[in-house]
Design an enzyme around this catalytic site. Structure first.
Site, mmCIF file in Angstrom:
data_model
loop_
_atom_site.group_PDB
_atom_site.id
_atom_site.type_symbol
_atom_site.label_atom_id
_atom_site.label_comp_id
_atom_site.label_asym_id
_atom_site.label_seq_id
_atom_site.Cartn_x
_atom_site.Cartn_y
_atom_site.Cartn_z
ATOM 1 N N ASP A 267 0.826 -1.207 0.000
ATOM 2 C CA ASP A 267 0.000 0.000 0.000
ATOM 3 C C ASP A 267 0.864 1.263 0.000
ATOM 4 O OD1 ASP A 267 -2.202 -1.632 0.098
ATOM 5 O OD2 ASP A 267 -2.719 -1.190 2.173
ATOM 6 N N ASP A 350 -9.872 -10.824 -4.233
ATOM 7 C CA ASP A 350 -8.987 -11.636 -5.057
ATOM 8 C C ASP A 350 -9.515 -13.027 -5.374
ATOM 9 O OD1 ASP A 350 -7.310 -9.478 -4.814
ATOM 10 O OD2 ASP A 350 -5.798 -10.480 -3.599
#
Length: 548
Positions: A267, A350
């Site tokens: 991130d 995902d």
């Protein structure tokens, strides 16, 4: 199906309750149900009553005042964003409402009772017996199918009838279902146009390099646990790439938990590389449990000192679980951010269209909130060294499907491709998420299966890469315009339905997200908006001139 994979706790809970010494409060009849008993997945096992001395963290989410008025205001085209002070004055719960909740918690024996800024949250800590008394519920121990020792409420969670009009949800009654990170590890194919990238490649690939670095924009990131490694690895990353150092501010309690470390590396480094930012704020929760992440989201909303205009959330939870546990009360926080002109950017997940593994097409929350931007994933092709975009297809792990209960937002109504015009569709846009074309991130050697403690470059991706790429690109747009244009999704949908669509977006028309462990259901890419990549990937320097 859901009924096949889950089991209600009713019979077991009744027997456990009869064997326990817990007795409801004297005014039990004056309590009203708020949430039902936690539903367990196949393989979860109740092992007994929860110890009365078990420490717990509880968050009571409060409803805003004048909800209908707030909804009507936000439905007005081009509404003027409110300041935090204006929001509080018109829509925050009253001090009396918040104090009534706090007083109920104290009388039940909970301690460290705190009313949050804006009064949208009251949190407390205490023993399980005090929690049971406060909410007239029964708590049990659970050994989960994935090997964790957890707890759950085996009967309805209830609140006093006098508080029903103020309380939206009670979080912390269970930790069987919790949020998870979306980071994926893997190996670059190293062949042809699909290869792992230095994150500094992405500004050129997605048309952001021609815009100024976002040196005066401070994005936020929702995190949990120990941020020591993330800060250290970010310093290494900026040093080896010749980037300016980044001022990282930590807001929140954090903890010693390092389980999410690769996520926070991805991130921070992806946002810094894509956006050229010089500062970040990490809103750091204790854990990935629902109440701790709700508290971190709350910190991001109410942090007036930093007030990030764009906030990354690379986390999610099956939306059915989030609804049952009360986590969807986060919509109150996301709506408050939207009306203040701020954007939460959320990864969609995902595991394809079936993020809940129930054999259907059920997405994750909070990506399905109608008050956030949902970012899906692609497989990226590019010219090595020159970093020219040459193509994208659907990454078949990308989350994408209609919500089962979140309403469709106004900016999605009538969009061709959104076949369910009742419920929110995700994603809105998409960026690179395939580990074969992902990002080479400075992280711990344990990610590669080696002994821990050594910084290495490893290919990380998942939709945990896609959302930070948007956050960095949006930060550059804010910098280039010289002001925050406001909540991103309606502007992106307006742009995508204009004559500039083909120049401002890469329309992704090849691939599907039929990769779900629950049964192989999913969606195919198509021209325009679809349930795999939304409108496609945003070309930052082409979009900036068409965003008001």
């Amino acid at each position: 199906m859901l009924n096949r994979l889950r089991t209600k706790l009713l019979i077991t809970a009744m027997s456990l309750a009869a064997a326990s010494a817990w007795a409801g409060p004297a005014n039990d009849a004056a309590m009203v149900s708020l949430h039902h008993a936690t539903l367990l997945r196949q393989g979860d096992t109740i092992t007994g009553p929860l110890s009365s001395s078990q420490p717990m963290h509880v968050v009571v989410a409060l409803k805003p005042r004048n909800q209908d008025q707030l909804d009507a205001y936000m439905a007005s085209p081009g509404f003027k964003p409110l300041t935090p002070e204006q929001y509080d004055a018109q829509y925050a719960p009253t001090p009396a409402q918040a104090e009534a909740v706090a007083d109920h918690l104290r009388r039940a024996g909970l301690v460290d009772v705190r009313i949050g800024p804006s009064r949208l949250m009251v949190e407390a800590s205490g023993r399980a017996d005090s929690v049971q008394a406060a909410f007239a519920t029964r708590l049990v121990q659970v050994h989960t199918h994935d090997g964790r020792d957890a707890y759950a409420n085996a009967s309805d969670v209830r609140v006093p009838a006098a508080l029903q009009g103020s309380v939206a949800a009670v979080l912390g009654m269970q930790n069987v279902h919790r949020l998870h990170t979306y980071v994926r590890t893997g190996a670059s194919s190293g062949a042809g146009a699909v290869f792992a990238h230095n994150p500094t490649d992405f500004p050129a690939i997605y048309g952001a390099r021609s815009l100024p670095a976002a040196t005066s924009v401070t994005p936020g990131i929702i995190t949990a646990g120990d941020m020591t490694a993330a800060q250290s690895h970010l310093k290494t990353f900026t040093a080896i790439n010749g980037l300016h150092s980044v001022n990282v501010k930590l807001v929140g309690p954090g903890s010693s938990d390092t389980s999410g470390a690769p996520e926070w590396d991805l991130d921070t480094q992806a946002i810094v590389a894509m956006g050229g930012v010089r500062s970040l704020v990490l809103y750091d929760g204790v854990s990935l449990n629902d109440p701790d992440i709700y508290s971190a989201l709350y910190l991001a909303l109410t942090d007036r000192a930093n007030a990030p205009p764009i906030i990354n959330v690379s986390l999610g939870e099956c939306e059915n679980d989030a609804r049952a546990s009360g986590l969807v009360a986060s919509d109150v926080l996301f709506q408050a951010a939207q009306v203040q002109g701020r954007t939460f950017s959320v990864s969609t997940g995902d595991f394809g269209a079936d993020e809940c593994f129930n054999g259907g097409t059920t997405p994750d929350y909070p990506a399905t909130s109608p008050y956030v931007l949902a970012v899906g994933g692609t497989t990226l092709s590019a010219v090595p060294v020159l970093n020219f975009w040459t193509g994208e297809t659907v990454w078949n792990g990308t989350g994408g499907s209609p919500s089962t209960f979140e309403p469709i937002p106004s900016w999605q109504r009538g969009v061709a491709g959104i076949t369910n015009q009742t419920y929110r569709g995700v994603p809105d846009i998409a960026y690179d998420a395939d580990t074969h074309s992902g990002a080479l991130i400075v992280t711990d050697s344990s990610v590669l299966g080696w002994p821990a403690g050594v910084p290495v470059l490893a290919p990380l991706a998942g939709t945990s890469l896609a959302s930070p790429l948007f956050v960095g690109g949006w930060a550059r747009i804010i910098q280039a315009k010289g002001y925050n244009p406001g909540f991103a999704p309606p502007m992106l949908y307006t742009l995508a339905q204009s004559r500039f669509y083909t120049t401002a977006f890469h329309d992704i028309t090849v691939g599907n997200n039929i990769s779900t462990p629950g049964g192989g259901n999913g969606y195919f890419a198509a021209p325009g908006w679809d349930y795999t990549t939304g409108w496609g990937s945003l070309i930052v320097d082409q979009a900036v001139n068409h965003i008001p």
